[in-house]
Motif scaffolding. Structure first.
Motif, PDB file in Angstrom:
ATOM      1  N   MET A  11       0.812  -1.216   0.000  1.00 38.07           N
ATOM      2  CA  MET A  11       0.000   0.000   0.000  1.00 38.07           C
ATOM      3  C   MET A  11       0.847   1.268   0.000  1.00 38.07           C
ATOM      4  O   MET A  11       0.326   2.371   0.131  1.00 38.07           O
ATOM      5  N   GLN A  12       2.170   1.096  -0.137  1.00 34.38           N
ATOM      6  CA  GLN A  12       3.096   2.227  -0.265  1.00 34.38           C
ATOM      7  C   GLN A  12       2.998   3.194   0.923  1.00 34.38           C
ATOM      8  O   GLN A  12       3.031   4.410   0.766  1.00 34.38           O
ATOM      9  N   ILE A  13       2.858   2.628   2.112  1.00 33.08           N
ATOM     10  CA  ILE A  13       2.846   3.417   3.348  1.00 33.08           C
ATOM     11  C   ILE A  13       4.265   3.412   3.896  1.00 33.08           C
ATOM     12  O   ILE A  13       4.854   2.351   4.131  1.00 33.08           O
ATOM     13  N   THR A  14       4.833   4.583   4.104  1.00 33.24           N
ATOM     14  CA  THR A  14       6.241   4.691   4.473  1.00 33.24           C
ATOM     15  C   THR A  14       6.428   5.579   5.706  1.00 33.24           C
ATOM     16  O   THR A  14       5.478   6.156   6.227  1.00 33.24           O
ATOM     17  N   GLY A  15       7.673   5.679   6.130  1.00 35.63           N
ATOM     18  CA  GLY A  15       8.048   6.601   7.196  1.00 35.63           C
ATOM     19  C   GLY A  15       7.374   6.319   8.515  1.00 35.63           C
ATOM     20  O   GLY A  15       7.133   5.168   8.900  1.00 35.63           O
ATOM     21  N   VAL A  16       7.031   7.404   9.221  1.00 31.32           N
ATOM     22  CA  VAL A  16       6.420   7.286  10.550  1.00 31.32           C
ATOM     23  C   VAL A  16       5.086   6.562  10.481  1.00 31.32           C
ATOM     24  O   VAL A  16       4.744   5.777  11.375  1.00 31.32           O
ATOM     25  N   ASP A  17       4.320   6.818   9.422  1.00 30.65           N
ATOM     26  CA  ASP A  17       3.024   6.139   9.281  1.00 30.65           C
ATOM     27  C   ASP A  17       3.203   4.623   9.255  1.00 30.65           C
ATOM     28  O   ASP A  17       2.434   3.885   9.878  1.00 30.65           O
ATOM     29  N   ALA A  18       4.206   4.157   8.524  1.00 29.39           N
ATOM     30  CA  ALA A  18       4.453   2.717   8.441  1.00 29.39           C
ATOM     31  C   ALA A  18       4.890   2.154   9.792  1.00 29.39           C
ATOM     32  O   ALA A  18       4.450   1.070  10.201  1.00 29.39           O
TER      33      ALA A  18
END
Length: 419
Positions: A11-18
């Motif tokens: 789902m291409q969720i990266t960084g702090v969100d991931a």
């Protein structure tokens, strides 16, 4: 989908969100069933809630997008799972999880259907909101009115996305509805909290008169506004507190400080108008319809009774900090409803928070200067003019609830001005 990392990759969720999502993966997915779509990804449910969202587009406009979202969610379970995670984290657990993507375009949904997917998730707040309100015996009128904020968010989304029906994929603000600490009452929303530190010090006497002093250490620039971090500071407010008096820099109802004439108040005559534990809700202005001051006053009067009835709380004042209350509008649009709102209340010093403050509410984006974007209405034109003249920014006000019946003829401006 068996683990959080694989899900974030797809789902291409990266960084702090991931990181946040993976840390909470088990609690967010323990009740997930891949063979059934979440309740809010259902045409019948969306159709039943849709009228209460009060969107600017019709159900007939929305349904083709709804049906395509459902087709995609069935074909790609990751999409349905993302909806489940966003709904559960924000509305059930009330600990938001985000999933920011460039331009808000989600994988599999793309630019055409991401906004409707988000709108369907937002509509899913209804059963959680109703449950939270039922516990407090709050009338369903307020529950349904609260949903109308969702429709207001579709205005900015359509502006930034060629008229496509939908909304941005952000739900953190909505979690306050189900806490519940945020309520729609008439034209305005009210967020429950004690007096915020961005308000000045407010003193009153036995006759109900006011003296308003700048907080200790407030820094001002040459035009009388509070200084932003990069602004040149020309004056700094102070408070000198003794056993019998308090001395400081007064500010009038137009938010201007008077450094030439410091004021000293006798504590035997003046006392704090608000205690640190008093309920002092902040006003929030949903993006829907006109903002007549008559509707504003009606809302505030209704809110006094609301908090007394459902929370047994006396409210001494309401406050607001918003781009709508920007002092620059008094120069650019002196006859507007926004200016009347500011001038009927006690305006207080505030920083501008940047020249693009409020831009996203009008243009649906704030990543470029507003004068680079098409202008479709008077509000956008006004913002561009303010931006070019360096007159955009935020403003703040308060209103004592004991003064609500006095409003309507710029009471505060007349009573609390420098001679």
């Amino acid at each position: 989908m068996t683990d959080g990392k694989s899900f974030c990759d797809v789902m291409q969720i990266t960084g702090v969100d991931a990181i946040n999502l993976q840390e909470r993966w088990e609690s967010l997915t323990d009740d997930w069933t891949a063979d059934t779509l979440p309740f809010f990804l259902d045409e019948a449910f969306f159709t039943s809630v849709f009228p209460h969202l009060r969107t600017p587009f019709s159900l007939d406009d929305a349904l083709p997008y709804v049906r395509e979202v459902l087709r995609i969610a069935k074909e790609h379970p990751e999409v349905a799972l993302l909806g489940h995670i966003l709904c559960k984290s924000n509305f059930e657990l009330k600990i938001p999880v985000n999933c920011k993507h460039p331009k808000g375009h989600l994988p599999f949904l793309g630019p055409e259907y991401s906004g409707m997917f988000s709108l369907m998730i937002a509509a899913g707040i209804y059963p959680y909101l109703k449950k939270a309100h039922d516990v407090l015996h709050i009338s369903e009128k307020y529950t349904l009115d609260t949903l109308s904020w969702i429709g207001g968010t579709t205005l900015a989304y359509a502006e930034a996305n060629n008229g496509i029906p939908g909304r941005e994929a952000g739900f953190g603000w909505m979690s306050h509805y189900v806490t519940p600490s945020l309520f729609r009452i008439g034209r305005l929303e009210y967020w429950m909290h004690t007096i915020p530190d961005w308000l000045p010090l407010i003193y009153t006497n036995d006759q109900g008169d006011l003296k308003v002093l700048c907080r200790d250490g407030w820094k001002f620039r040459a035009d009388g506004r509070l200084a932003d971090p990069d602004d040149e500071v020309v004056n700094t407010a102070y408070i000198h507190d003794t056993a019998e008096t308090i001395t400081g820099i007064r500010c009038n109802a137009a938010a201007l400080p008077d450094f030439v004439h410091p004021v000293t108040l006798k504590k035997s005559e003046w006392h704090c108008a608000v205690s640190p534990w008093d309920l002092c809700p902040s006003l929030h202005i949903p993006a829907c319809g006109r903002l007549s001051f008559e509707d504003v006053v009606s809302s505030m009067k209704e809110a006094v009774g609301f908090f007394n009835t459902y929370f047994n709380k006396h409210v001494p004042l309401f406050c607001c900090n918003s781009w709508i209350l920007n002092p620059g509008w008094e120069i650019i649009a002196p006859d507007s409803n926004m200016v009347r709102f500011r001038k009927e209340c006690y305006a207080t010093p505030t920083a501008s928070f940047g020249r693009r403050t409020g831009m996203s509410f009008l243009f649906g984006r704030g990543d470029v200067p507003p004068d680079e974007l098409p202008i479709h209405n008077r509000a956008q034109q006004m913002f561009v003019e303010g931006y070019r003249r360096n007159l955009t920014g935020a403003g703040s006000i308060f209103v004592m609830t004991s003064d609500l019946d006095k409003l309507g003829n710029e009471y505060y401006r007349r009573e609390y001005k420098f001679s």
